[in-house]
Design an enzyme around this catalytic site. Structure first.
Site, PDB file in Angstrom:
ATOM      1  N   ARG A   1      52.775   3.747 -58.734  1.00  0.00           N
ATOM      2  CA  ARG A   1      52.397   2.339 -58.904  1.00  0.00           C
ATOM      3  C   ARG A   1      50.880   2.184 -58.959  1.00  0.00           C
ATOM      4  O   ARG A   1      50.363   1.240 -59.562  1.00  0.00           O
ATOM      5  CB  ARG A   1      53.035   1.498 -57.796  1.00  0.00           C
ATOM      6  CG  ARG A   1      52.586   1.856 -56.413  1.00  0.00           C
ATOM      7  CD  ARG A   1      53.518   1.283 -55.349  1.00  0.00           C
ATOM      8  NE  ARG A   1      54.755   2.082 -55.229  1.00  0.00           N
ATOM      9  CZ  ARG A   1      55.721   1.802 -54.364  1.00  0.00           C
ATOM     10  NH1 ARG A   1      55.619   0.766 -53.574  1.00  0.00           N
ATOM     11  NH2 ARG A   1      56.799   2.570 -54.311  1.00  0.00           N
TER      12      ARG A   1
ATOM     13  N   LYS B   1      55.635  15.771 -49.648  1.00  0.00           N
ATOM     14  CA  LYS B   1      57.103  15.772 -49.712  1.00  0.00           C
ATOM     15  C   LYS B   1      57.621  17.021 -49.008  1.00  0.00           C
ATOM     16  O   LYS B   1      56.884  17.985 -48.809  1.00  0.00           O
ATOM     17  CB  LYS B   1      57.553  15.797 -51.179  1.00  0.00           C
ATOM     18  CG  LYS B   1      57.318  14.507 -51.945  1.00  0.00           C
ATOM     19  CD  LYS B   1      57.840  14.634 -53.365  1.00  0.00           C
ATOM     20  CE  LYS B   1      57.506  13.417 -54.209  1.00  0.00           C
ATOM     21  NZ  LYS B   1      58.235  12.199 -53.830  1.00  0.00           N
TER      22      LYS B   1
END
Ligand code: BES
Ligand code: ZN
Ligand code: ZN
Length: 489
Positions: free
Chosen positions: A343, A269
């Protein structure tokens, strides 16, 4: 401590009596209270507008050192939510004044048209949550929480709802626990430390807890979870919590995303996105706190909590974009983006929970996507479900507890966005758009035919500025929501 009392001449002198005032409607019936409001409104500076306040000292009419009138604005915006905020504001004001207690007058149900139990619950919650101060990391503690917060009600109400203060205290203690876990910096909550802290907090309960370490996770083939953990020196854990009252048949599994820091991994990020990522375990915090509270309240449900705890870091041992992993369920996943790690760990945790405990219902809670924050903003969670009634029930609980949720769709034709040329699935959508939906669709691939809901709490998990009943940091979003949903099933 929270209390419901009726005030009479025998009561001790109150430190502070707080009276909520509506700008354009009388919401009280008590004569002394209405007279005081009338007096305040004679003064130009107080109208009862939202945020207005005025203090009277040593009024001859009431045995209180000070009377604080707080405005809540116009009646058309008046809800149990405004009362939750009002109690929080009142308590925070008293803390600022360095007081020890606070009495808040509850508006009359007849005048407001609101349900008495809802009003009391909301006001007790506001007071209890507003009394939370997170100063563990400060050398000098500037503020002290109040010792006693009391709602003033008619005698019959105090009697009828005498069970509420303890019940609300427990739910709020759970919320505060989740808040503090989320606010704790990642160096103090590596997967191992976080697991220890949960076990420590659950010590006084009947919860059965087991932990799978890396060796067990490898043996049991948690391929997706281990791929996320591969880049960090801090080793992963899977925590399993079980609340099992006797004679209960139905099983509910709650799964919480527990990424103790999400750097993005090799898809690192950027500055601006990294800073808040200690909060990426808020789903796990909410689920753990819900189980602890459910056990303390002896809720009559068989509840399993499954918490995958990992740190997502870049390093020479980290998973790469393009890697293909075999999940616990057996399906293979191509890692299109290492930042879509939530996920992956949830897929393994969900499949494990379904395989091991055969629950009738699975609900996962996760700070899953930035896309959900784009869609709904920072105060509303997204709810996805294979079962409309389940989604509706969650949204309804959120309305009641003030943890707002919005039902979002799971369109079948979007599934193709998750196709991979080489593996069964990609963890990354081929479209830029609808990221909250494609993430939820990815998870649905691991729910088998179990009734399942997913709550994306990426928005409401953390606040940068304090609000009426929450300091800056973790909000504890989801704990009261899950408890209410469990109780009202
Ligand atoms: N933890 C983030 C989601 C998130 C973003 C939570 C902002 C709170 C605030 C998650 O793991 C993530 O990075 N998701 C990516 C998915 C993408 C790479 C497909 C995202 O939302 O950008
Ligand atoms: Zn991520
Ligand atoms: Zn994440």
């Amino acid at each position: 401590m929270l209390k419901l009392i009726s005030v009479n001449s025998k009561n001790d002198r109150m430190e502070t009596l707080v009276i909520p005032v509506c700008e354009d409607r009388q919401i009280h019936e008590n004569k002394t209270v209405t007279t005081l409001i009338a007096e305040a409104e004679k003064l130009r500076e107080f109208t009862g507008g939202k945020g207005d306040e005025i203090i009277f000292y040593a009024s001859p009419k009431i045995k209180a050192n000070r009377i604080l009138l707080l405005g809540i604005g116009k009646f058309k915006n008046f809800t149990t939510g405004s009362l939750r905020e009002l109690s929080g504001t009142a308590v925070k004001k008293c803390i600022k004044l360095k007081l020890e207690s606070c009495h808040i007058v509850v508006p009359s149900a007849r005048k407001t048209g609101l349900q008495a139990d809802r009003v009391l619950e909301a006001m007790l919650e506001g007071a209890c949550l507003g009394n939370h101060i997170f100063d563990r990391y400060k050398y000098t503690k500037k503020q002290t929480p109040l010792e006693l917060m009391t709602l003033v009600v008619p005698p019959s109400t105090a009697k009828k709802f005498s069970h509420l203060p303890l019940q609300v205290s427990a739910a709020c203690a759970g919320t505060i626990l989740a808040r503090e876990w989320v606010s704790t910096p990642s160096n103090d909550k590596t997967p191992v430390k976080f697991a220890k802290s949960i076990i420590e907090e659950a010590r006084a309960t009947d919860l059965k807890i087991s932990v799978l370490d890396e060796k067990k996770l490898t043996q049991k083939k948690f391929g997706a979870l281990l791929a996320v953990a591969a880049g960090s020196k801090n080793r992963p854990r899977l925590l399993i919590m079980e609340h099992k009252p006797k004679g209960v048949k139905e099983t509910i599994a709650l799964i919480g995303k527990g990424v103790t820091f999400d750097s993005g991994g090799i898809n690192l990020k950027s500055t601006g996105s990294l800073e808040g990522m200690k909060m990426d375990m808020a789903g796990a915090a909410a689920v753990a706190a819900t189980l602890i509270t459910a056990s303390k309240l002896n809720l009559n449900f068989h509840i399993i909590g499954v918490l995958p705890l990992v740190e997502n870091m870049p390093s020479g041992s980290a998973a790469r974009p393009g890697d293909i992993v075999r999940t616990y369920a057996g399906k293979t996943v191509e890692i299109g983006n290492t930042d879509a790690e939530g996920r992956l760990i949830l897929a393994d945790a969900m499949a494990y929970a379904i395989d091991t405990f055969k629950p009738q219902t699975v609900v996962d809670m996760a700070t899953l996507t930035g896309a959900c924050v784009v869609a709904l903003g920072e105060k509303i969670a997204g709810v996805f479900s294979s079962d409309d009634a389940l989604a509706r029930a969650i949204v309804k609980s959120g309305k009641k507890t003030g943890e707002r949720c919005w039902h979002l769709p799971l369109p079948e034709d979007y599934r193709e966005l998750l196709k991979s040329d080489l593996a069964d699935l990609s963890n990354m959508s081929s479209s830029r758009w609808g990221g909250a939906i494609t993430a939820a669709l990815f998870l649905s691939e691991f729910a088998k035919d179990t009734t399942w809901a997913h709550i994306d709490i990426a928005g409401p998990t953390l606040i940068k500025k304090p609000d009426a009943f929450c300091p800056a940091g973790g909000t504890g979003f989801g704990v009261r929501l899950l408890l209410d949903w469990l109780k009202n099933r």
